[in-house]
Design a protein around this motif. Structure first.
Motif, mmCIF file in Angstrom:
data_model
loop_
_atom_site.group_PDB
_atom_site.id
_atom_site.type_symbol
_atom_site.label_atom_id
_atom_site.label_comp_id
_atom_site.label_asym_id
_atom_site.label_seq_id
_atom_site.Cartn_x
_atom_site.Cartn_y
_atom_site.Cartn_z
ATOM 1 N N LYS A 1 0.875 -1.295 0.014
ATOM 2 C CA LYS A 1 0.149 0.135 -0.133
ATOM 3 C C LYS A 1 0.654 1.162 -0.037
ATOM 4 C CE LYS A 1 -3.717 -0.257 2.458
ATOM 5 N NZ LYS A 1 -4.644 -0.370 3.813
ATOM 6 N N ASP A 2 2.064 1.191 0.854
ATOM 7 C CA ASP A 2 2.883 2.427 0.625
ATOM 8 C C ASP A 2 3.594 2.535 -0.776
ATOM 9 O OD1 ASP A 2 2.418 2.841 3.241
ATOM 10 O OD2 ASP A 2 4.188 1.832 4.276
ATOM 11 N N PHE A 3 3.803 1.465 -1.188
ATOM 12 C CA PHE A 3 4.527 1.734 -2.654
ATOM 13 C C PHE A 3 3.346 2.128 -3.667
ATOM 14 C CE2 PHE A 3 5.332 -0.227 -7.041
ATOM 15 C CZ PHE A 3 6.356 0.455 -7.238
ATOM 16 N N ARG A 4 2.139 1.932 -3.458
ATOM 17 C CA ARG A 4 0.990 2.233 -4.540
ATOM 18 C C ARG A 4 0.760 3.774 -4.200
ATOM 19 N NH1 ARG A 4 -4.863 1.583 -2.690
ATOM 20 N NH2 ARG A 4 -4.293 2.894 -1.010
ATOM 21 N N GLU A 5 0.923 4.224 -2.731
ATOM 22 C CA GLU A 5 0.983 5.628 -2.480
ATOM 23 C C GLU A 5 2.173 6.349 -2.823
ATOM 24 O OE1 GLU A 5 -0.667 5.634 1.281
ATOM 25 O OE2 GLU A 5 -2.596 4.679 0.791
ATOM 26 N N GLN A 6 3.173 5.771 -3.146
ATOM 27 C CA GLN A 6 4.464 6.279 -3.624
ATOM 28 C C GLN A 6 5.081 6.775 -2.343
ATOM 29 O OE1 GLN A 6 4.654 8.887 -7.124
ATOM 30 N NE2 GLN A 6 2.855 7.716 -7.989
ATOM 31 N N LYS A 7 4.892 6.218 -1.186
ATOM 32 C CA LYS A 7 5.645 6.418 -0.086
ATOM 33 C C LYS A 7 7.138 5.833 0.001
ATOM 34 C CE LYS A 7 1.380 7.151 2.898
ATOM 35 N NZ LYS A 7 0.578 6.846 3.842
ATOM 36 N N ILE A 8 7.522 4.842 -0.834
ATOM 37 C CA ILE A 8 8.562 4.348 -0.786
ATOM 38 C C ILE A 8 9.073 4.255 -2.176
ATOM 39 C CG2 ILE A 8 8.552 2.800 1.364
ATOM 40 C CD1 ILE A 8 7.655 0.517 -0.249
ATOM 41 N N THR A 9 10.407 3.871 -2.433
ATOM 42 C CA THR A 9 11.016 4.075 -3.798
ATOM 43 C C THR A 9 10.739 2.687 -4.441
ATOM 44 O OG1 THR A 9 13.149 3.339 -2.894
ATOM 45 C CG2 THR A 9 12.720 5.728 -3.033
ATOM 46 N N LEU B 1 11.269 -3.139 -4.443
ATOM 47 C CA LEU B 1 11.952 -4.479 -5.257
ATOM 48 C C LEU B 1 12.753 -5.151 -3.943
ATOM 49 C CD1 LEU B 1 12.895 -3.173 -8.511
ATOM 50 C CD2 LEU B 1 10.850 -4.413 -7.842
ATOM 51 N N ALA B 2 13.338 -4.478 -3.037
ATOM 52 C CA ALA B 2 14.095 -5.199 -2.079
ATOM 53 C C ALA B 2 13.231 -6.043 -0.842
ATOM 54 C CB ALA B 2 14.570 -4.240 -1.111
ATOM 55 N N GLY B 3 11.742 -5.849 -1.162
ATOM 56 C CA GLY B 3 11.047 -6.640 -0.588
ATOM 57 C C GLY B 3 10.551 -6.301 0.719
ATOM 58 N N PRO B 4 9.486 -6.464 1.339
ATOM 59 C CA PRO B 4 9.008 -6.369 2.855
ATOM 60 C C PRO B 4 9.805 -6.616 3.789
ATOM 61 C CG PRO B 4 7.415 -7.370 1.553
ATOM 62 C CD PRO B 4 8.448 -7.547 0.880
ATOM 63 N N PRO B 5 10.154 -5.729 4.797
ATOM 64 C CA PRO B 5 10.925 -6.146 5.950
ATOM 65 C C PRO B 5 10.672 -7.427 6.452
ATOM 66 C CG PRO B 5 10.131 -3.666 5.973
ATOM 67 C CD PRO B 5 9.452 -4.443 5.070
ATOM 68 N N SER B 6 9.467 -7.777 6.780
ATOM 69 C CA SER B 6 9.024 -8.876 7.347
ATOM 70 C C SER B 6 9.532 -10.107 6.555
ATOM 71 C CB SER B 6 7.400 -9.075 7.503
ATOM 72 O OG SER B 6 6.736 -8.878 6.184
ATOM 73 N N LEU B 7 9.612 -10.222 5.273
ATOM 74 C CA LEU B 7 10.149 -11.085 4.525
ATOM 75 C C LEU B 7 11.427 -11.332 4.552
ATOM 76 C CD1 LEU B 7 8.145 -11.169 1.124
ATOM 77 C CD2 LEU B 7 7.825 -12.824 2.780
ATOM 78 N N ARG B 8 12.237 -10.002 4.396
ATOM 79 C CA ARG B 8 13.658 -10.261 4.829
ATOM 80 C C ARG B 8 14.070 -10.844 6.013
ATOM 81 N NH1 ARG B 8 13.243 -4.848 2.527
ATOM 82 N NH2 ARG B 8 13.865 -3.921 4.461
ATOM 83 N N SER B 9 13.284 -10.541 7.226
ATOM 84 C CA SER B 9 13.605 -11.121 8.435
ATOM 85 C C SER B 9 13.337 -12.586 8.463
ATOM 86 C CB SER B 9 12.856 -10.327 9.277
ATOM 87 O OG SER B 9 11.259 -10.822 9.478
ATOM 88 N N MET B 10 12.314 -13.110 7.539
ATOM 89 C CA MET B 10 12.061 -14.491 7.444
ATOM 90 C C MET B 10 13.162 -15.342 6.683
ATOM 91 S SD MET B 10 7.988 -14.422 6.323
ATOM 92 C CE MET B 10 8.044 -16.170 5.917
#
Length: 352
Positions: A308-316, A321-330
């Motif tokens: 949702k943040d990407f859709r609203e252009q809140k993140i680059t 493409l680096a993926g959600p933080p929760s996935l990175r921690s997984m």
């Protein structure tokens, strides 16, 4: 005359001996019969109890987990809708678009969200297929599925043939007993009452597919018949009948064992077994499962918010493409577990 007396004596002795052997054989068959009936009763009770536990556990889990599954389904729909909106409202370069599609497909392939096309345009769907195209793997998978299909078909046909034969025996025995014990065939009130009760048992056994009980009713009827224990023919006939019945009972016992084994090998059966083991250790397996579900819901909700943040252009695009933080921690946790397994395999020491 003395010679005739001597010649008659061995004949009488051999007849007595033959009858004695038959009586011993009959006694052994009767003991085996009773033992088989007890084994079948125990195994049937064990199977019924296990099936009931499966139903009970499934009902409990369904009732307790339904709200969690509803949340996951709602989040799943939201994520698909967000990606659809991103693809239809934002413009990307060809490579960036492929990377976003890859991320979307990765979420589906890892089971985080349900499988669904990114969008319905055939050209773009074919581009997605090209990204993960592997003809050799597809061929292997097809062959594996084909073998599994034929194996399952053979097992189904074998089981089906076996059940058909059992059904035939059950029906034959039922019809034979119904002919003997049908209350309308007698005039005496006491006999009518007795036959009515016996027919209730016969009907119950028939409905439950309990061949052992039907055979036992038949055997009790046979025992009530007048049989001359001094007659070699009568004793032989009873032995023959018991041998046939015992073979049928052995087959039924093996079928019950197989049914129980199949029930335990199902996912639901495995859950019952795991639940039993956990209960012995004082662990609430259902509670643990619900906590795991809640944890999964939190991760999926974080992913939803990230998209949702990407859709609203809140993140680059780079951060997205680096993926959600929760996935990175997984991924980090999975890597740690993999390293721990490697350490154990190498005796706790890795040489670089």
């Amino acid at each position: 005359m003395p010679k005739k007396t001597k010649s008659a004596s061995p004949t009488s002795s051999s007849t007595t001996l033959a009858l004695s052997d038959l009586h011993i054989h009959l006694s052994a068959l009767e003991k085996e019969h009773q033992s088989l009936l007890k084994q079948i009763k125990r195994k049937r009770t064990e199977l019924n109890n296990f099936v009931e536990q499966m139903r009970s556990l499934a009902t409990e889990i369904f009732q307790k987990a339904t709200p969690s599954f509803k949340k996951m389904a709602d989040l799943d729909q939201e994520i698909h809708a967000l990606f659809n909106e991103i693809f239809t409202t934002r413009k990307f370069g060809k490579q960036t678009k492929k990377s976003i599609e890859s991320l979307y497909l990765n979420l589906q392939m890892t089971g985080i969200i349900s499988p669904k096309s990114a969008h319905e345009e055939d050209e773009e769907d074919s581009e997605l297929d090209e990204l993960f195209e592997n003809p050799e793997a597809e061929e292997n998978e097809t062959n594996r599925n084909r073998h599994q299909y034929w194996d399952s078909q053979q097992e189904i046909q074998s089981t089906s043939a076996s059940r058909t034969e059992d059904s035939r025996k059950i029906r034959q025995t039922f019809l034979k007993l119904a002919e003997i014990f049908h209350p309308d065939k007698v005039q005496d009130s006491e006999t009518h009452k007795s036959h009515t009760e016996i027919m209730k048992e016969i009907n119950k056994a028939y409905q439950e597919g309990d061949l052992a009980r039907l055979l036992e009713i038949e055997r009790q009827h046979q025992l009530g018949e007048t049989i001359d224990n001094s007659s070699e023919d009568d004793v032989t006939r009873r032995c023959t009948n018991l041998e046939k019945q015992n073979e049928i009972l052995k087959t039924q016992y093996e079928k019950l064992k197989q049914e129980l084994r199949l029930a335990k090998n199902t996912p639901e059966g495995a859950m019952v077994s795991d639940s039993r083991k956990a209960a012995k250790q004082g662990i609430d397996s259902t509670g643990i499962m619900l906590k795991q579900l809640e944890s999964q819901i939190n991760i999926i909700a974080d992913i939803r918010d990230f998209i949702k943040d990407f859709r609203e252009q809140k993140i680059t695009i780079k951060d997205f493409l680096a993926g959600p933080p929760s996935l990175r921690s997984m991924r980090e946790e999975m890597m740690e577990e993999l390293l721990e397994e490697m350490m154990e395999e190498f005796g706790g020491v890795i040489i670089f």
